[in-house]
Structures are given as C-alpha cells and as structure tokens.
Design a protein around this motif. Sequence first.
Motif, PDB file in Angstrom:
ATOM      1  N   ARG A  90       0.819  -1.221   0.000  1.00  0.00           N
ATOM      2  CA  ARG A  90       0.000   0.000   0.000  1.00  0.00           C
ATOM      3  C   ARG A  90       0.847   1.262   0.000  1.00  0.00           C
ATOM      4  NH1 ARG A  90      -5.291  -1.193   0.646  1.00  0.00           N
ATOM      5  NH2 ARG A  90      -5.705   0.970   1.179  1.00  0.00           N
ATOM      6  N   LEU A  91       1.949   1.236   0.733  1.00  0.00           N
ATOM      7  CA  LEU A  91       2.844   2.388   0.836  1.00  0.00           C
ATOM      8  C   LEU A  91       4.275   1.913   0.629  1.00  0.00           C
ATOM      9  CD1 LEU A  91       1.444   3.886   4.167  1.00  0.00           C
ATOM     10  CD2 LEU A  91       0.879   4.651   1.856  1.00  0.00           C
ATOM     11  N   ALA A  92       5.058   2.738  -0.034  1.00  0.00           N
ATOM     12  CA  ALA A  92       6.476   2.427  -0.190  1.00  0.00           C
ATOM     13  C   ALA A  92       7.241   3.739  -0.269  1.00  0.00           C
ATOM     14  CB  ALA A  92       6.721   1.595  -1.451  1.00  0.00           C
ATOM     15  N   SER A  93       8.460   3.716   0.223  1.00  0.00           N
ATOM     16  CA  SER A  93       9.327   4.875   0.058  1.00  0.00           C
ATOM     17  C   SER A  93      10.739   4.383  -0.222  1.00  0.00           C
ATOM     18  CB  SER A  93       9.300   5.786   1.287  1.00  0.00           C
ATOM     19  OG  SER A  93       9.863   5.134   2.394  1.00  0.00           O
ATOM     20  N   VAL A  94      11.414   5.141  -1.077  1.00  0.00           N
ATOM     21  CA  VAL A  94      12.792   4.844  -1.443  1.00  0.00           C
ATOM     22  C   VAL A  94      13.589   6.121  -1.257  1.00  0.00           C
ATOM     23  CG1 VAL A  94      14.349   4.186  -3.324  1.00  0.00           C
ATOM     24  CG2 VAL A  94      12.135   3.044  -3.085  1.00  0.00           C
ATOM     25  N   THR A  95      14.675   6.014  -0.531  1.00  0.00           N
ATOM     26  CA  THR A  95      15.596   7.130  -0.341  1.00  0.00           C
ATOM     27  C   THR A  95      16.954   6.708  -0.865  1.00  0.00           C
ATOM     28  OG1 THR A  95      14.403   7.923   1.595  1.00  0.00           O
ATOM     29  CG2 THR A  95      16.690   8.649   1.360  1.00  0.00           C
ATOM     30  N   ILE A  96      17.533   7.552  -1.713  1.00  0.00           N
ATOM     31  CA  ILE A  96      18.859   7.279  -2.260  1.00  0.00           C
ATOM     32  C   ILE A  96      19.781   8.435  -1.878  1.00  0.00           C
ATOM     33  CG2 ILE A  96      20.245   6.875  -4.324  1.00  0.00           C
ATOM     34  CD1 ILE A  96      17.756   5.707  -5.652  1.00  0.00           C
ATOM     35  N   LYS A  97      20.900   8.087  -1.277  1.00  0.00           N
ATOM     36  CA  LYS A  97      21.926   9.066  -0.910  1.00  0.00           C
ATOM     37  C   LYS A  97      23.129   8.872  -1.827  1.00  0.00           C
ATOM     38  CE  LYS A  97      20.558   8.772   3.904  1.00  0.00           C
ATOM     39  NZ  LYS A  97      20.954   8.304   5.235  1.00  0.00           N
ATOM     40  N   LYS A  98      23.568   9.967  -2.416  1.00  0.00           N
ATOM     41  CA  LYS A  98      24.727   9.944  -3.301  1.00  0.00           C
ATOM     42  C   LYS A  98      25.911  10.546  -2.552  1.00  0.00           C
ATOM     43  CE  LYS A  98      26.177  11.544  -7.833  1.00  0.00           C
ATOM     44  NZ  LYS A  98      25.695  12.197  -9.056  1.00  0.00           N
ATOM     45  N   ALA A  99      26.950   9.747  -2.356  1.00  0.00           N
ATOM     46  CA  ALA A  99      28.113  10.200  -1.600  1.00  0.00           C
ATOM     47  C   ALA A  99      28.917  11.234  -2.382  1.00  0.00           C
ATOM     48  CB  ALA A  99      29.000   9.012  -1.245  1.00  0.00           C
ATOM     49  N   HIS A 100      29.296  12.272  -1.686  1.00  0.00           N
ATOM     50  CA  HIS A 100      30.209  13.295  -2.202  1.00  0.00           C
ATOM     51  C   HIS A 100      29.856  13.804  -3.603  1.00  0.00           C
ATOM     52  CE1 HIS A 100      32.477  12.191   1.307  1.00  0.00           C
ATOM     53  NE2 HIS A 100      32.537  10.952   0.884  1.00  0.00           N
ATOM     54  N   PRO A 101      28.644  14.358  -3.774  1.00  0.00           N
ATOM     55  CA  PRO A 101      28.287  14.891  -5.093  1.00  0.00           C
ATOM     56  C   PRO A 101      29.217  16.042  -5.481  1.00  0.00           C
ATOM     57  CG  PRO A 101      26.742  15.674  -3.433  1.00  0.00           C
ATOM     58  CD  PRO A 101      27.635  14.670  -2.756  1.00  0.00           C
ATOM     59  N   PRO A 102      29.483  16.190  -6.778  1.00  0.00           N
ATOM     60  CA  PRO A 102      30.431  17.216  -7.236  1.00  0.00           C
ATOM     61  C   PRO A 102      29.801  18.614  -7.215  1.00  0.00           C
ATOM     62  CG  PRO A 102      29.525  16.058  -9.117  1.00  0.00           C
ATOM     63  CD  PRO A 102      28.972  15.390  -7.890  1.00  0.00           C
ATOM     64  N   LEU A 103      29.878  19.269  -6.083  1.00  0.00           N
ATOM     65  CA  LEU A 103      29.235  20.570  -5.910  1.00  0.00           C
ATOM     66  C   LEU A 103      30.229  21.695  -5.665  1.00  0.00           C
ATOM     67  CD1 LEU A 103      26.223  19.408  -3.721  1.00  0.00           C
ATOM     68  CD2 LEU A 103      26.267  19.814  -6.182  1.00  0.00           C
ATOM     69  N   GLY A 104      31.493  21.430  -5.781  1.00  0.00           N
ATOM     70  CA  GLY A 104      32.489  22.465  -5.613  1.00  0.00           C
ATOM     71  C   GLY A 104      32.941  22.682  -4.186  1.00  0.00           C
ATOM     72  N   GLY A 105      32.499  21.836  -3.292  1.00  0.00           N
ATOM     73  CA  GLY A 105      32.890  21.907  -1.888  1.00  0.00           C
ATOM     74  C   GLY A 105      32.505  20.618  -1.205  1.00  0.00           C
ATOM     75  N   PRO A 106      32.956  20.442   0.029  1.00  0.00           N
ATOM     76  CA  PRO A 106      32.662  19.184   0.727  1.00  0.00           C
ATOM     77  C   PRO A 106      31.177  19.058   1.085  1.00  0.00           C
ATOM     78  CG  PRO A 106      33.917  20.680   2.143  1.00  0.00           C
ATOM     79  CD  PRO A 106      33.814  21.331   0.809  1.00  0.00           C
ATOM     80  N   VAL A 107      30.574  17.994   0.592  1.00  0.00           N
ATOM     81  CA  VAL A 107      29.187  17.633   0.912  1.00  0.00           C
ATOM     82  C   VAL A 107      29.184  16.136   1.167  1.00  0.00           C
ATOM     83  CG1 VAL A 107      26.813  17.485   0.062  1.00  0.00           C
ATOM     84  CG2 VAL A 107      28.222  19.468  -0.531  1.00  0.00           C
ATOM     85  N   GLN A 108      28.651  15.725   2.299  1.00  0.00           N
ATOM     86  CA  GLN A 108      28.647  14.295   2.642  1.00  0.00           C
ATOM     87  C   GLN A 108      27.833  13.498   1.626  1.00  0.00           C
ATOM     88  OE1 GLN A 108      27.187  13.377   6.552  1.00  0.00           O
ATOM     89  NE2 GLN A 108      28.002  11.324   6.489  1.00  0.00           N
ATOM     90  N   HIS A 109      26.614  13.938   1.355  1.00  0.00           N
ATOM     91  CA  HIS A 109      25.791  13.258   0.362  1.00  0.00           C
ATOM     92  C   HIS A 109      24.598  14.134  -0.024  1.00  0.00           C
ATOM     93  CE1 HIS A 109      24.264  11.705   4.310  1.00  0.00           C
ATOM     94  NE2 HIS A 109      23.131  12.122   3.796  1.00  0.00           N
ATOM     95  N   SER A 110      24.088  13.867  -1.214  1.00  0.00           N
ATOM     96  CA  SER A 110      22.809  14.446  -1.632  1.00  0.00           C
ATOM     97  C   SER A 110      21.763  13.351  -1.442  1.00  0.00           C
ATOM     98  CB  SER A 110      22.865  14.904  -3.089  1.00  0.00           C
ATOM     99  OG  SER A 110      23.223  13.835  -3.941  1.00  0.00           O
ATOM    100  N   VAL A 111      20.501  13.749  -1.306  1.00  0.00           N
ATOM    101  CA  VAL A 111      19.449  12.786  -0.986  1.00  0.00           C
ATOM    102  C   VAL A 111      18.222  13.031  -1.852  1.00  0.00           C
ATOM    103  CG1 VAL A 111      17.930  11.892   0.838  1.00  0.00           C
ATOM    104  CG2 VAL A 111      20.219  12.712   1.415  1.00  0.00           C
ATOM    105  N   VAL A 112      17.667  11.943  -2.355  1.00  0.00           N
ATOM    106  CA  VAL A 112      16.396  11.978  -3.072  1.00  0.00           C
ATOM    107  C   VAL A 112      15.502  10.921  -2.438  1.00  0.00           C
ATOM    108  CG1 VAL A 112      15.262  11.453  -5.257  1.00  0.00           C
ATOM    109  CG2 VAL A 112      17.356  12.796  -5.243  1.00  0.00           C
ATOM    110  N   SER A 113      14.252  11.292  -2.151  1.00  0.00           N
ATOM    111  CA  SER A 113      13.268  10.348  -1.619  1.00  0.00           C
ATOM    112  C   SER A 113      12.013  10.402  -2.472  1.00  0.00           C
ATOM    113  CB  SER A 113      12.892  10.694  -0.176  1.00  0.00           C
ATOM    114  OG  SER A 113      13.995  10.509   0.681  1.00  0.00           O
ATOM    115  N   ILE A 114      11.479   9.242  -2.790  1.00  0.00           N
ATOM    116  CA  ILE A 114      10.217   9.140  -3.524  1.00  0.00           C
ATOM    117  C   ILE A 114       9.309   8.194  -2.754  1.00  0.00           C
ATOM    118  CG2 ILE A 114       9.098   8.336  -5.637  1.00  0.00           C
ATOM    119  CD1 ILE A 114      11.370   9.402  -7.212  1.00  0.00           C
ATOM    120  N   SER A 115       8.049   8.591  -2.638  1.00  0.00           N
ATOM    121  CA  SER A 115       7.056   7.774  -1.939  1.00  0.00           C
ATOM    122  C   SER A 115       5.961   7.325  -2.902  1.00  0.00           C
ATOM    123  CB  SER A 115       6.419   8.571  -0.802  1.00  0.00           C
ATOM    124  OG  SER A 115       7.397   8.900   0.160  1.00  0.00           O
TER     125      SER A 115
END
Length: 125
Positions: A90-115
């Motif tokens: 009935r319900l589902a969610s998926v979260t994907i974290k991308k390690a160290h996206p190329p953003l020009g500075g230190p970022v641990q991860h970017s995150v996308v979630s879809i429900s």
Amino acid sequence: MVKVALQGAEFFAYHGFYAEEQLLGTRFVVDIEVVFENAYDFNDDKIANTVNYEELYQIAKIEMQHTRKLIETVAQGVIDGIAAKYPYVRLASVTIKKAHPPLGGPVQHSVVSISYNKDKVKHGL
C-alpha cells in the motif's frame, strides 16, 4: 499493517547528470520501506506471506545497474519494481543518498526520496 524495510544498502554506480559522474561513479546508499496489510497468519512461518527484503535488495540492485542522469529516475524505478512484484503493498518509500556529489565543496551526500501510495495512484491518466 506490516512494515518491512532495508536500510543502508550500499552500491557503487554511475548515476549523475555530468559525463564525468557517469564515467567515474560513486557510492550510493539506498533505504527502502514498504507497508502492507497482513492477510495471512505469520505463525505459519512462510516467506510468501510477507515482502521478502532479499527481493527488495534485488530490485534496487537491478535499478542501480542502469546508469541514469537523475537519482529520481533510479528511485522511481525501484518504486515501480516494488509495485509490480508486490501489488498488495500500500505504501512504499525509497531514499537514495549519493556520496560526495560534485558541488564544488565538501558535501557528505545528496538525498532523493520518492514515496508511493497505492490509494492515490491515478488510474487511466
């Protein structure tokens, strides 16, 4: 209601908008959560009466192997795979974290979630 989840499934994949990301790849972490109504008695101890989290992993693994520009596309593919394999979810969610996206500075991860909410899926549109 029953909730089955996978947390922290790690994959090395080649998703990204930029050609360099698709060439070099990076680490991704996937979390999946599904909810369904229990139509069976779990006392009979049959895996067919639940959502097999090994199958959830395989659905994610298959989607992670297909290089995409958008992480959203990957997450939607996982949702679609879950809905196809387990029509009673009935319900589902998926979260994907991308390690160290190329953003020009230190970022641990970017995150996308879809429900996904089966009750709110538009039929025939």
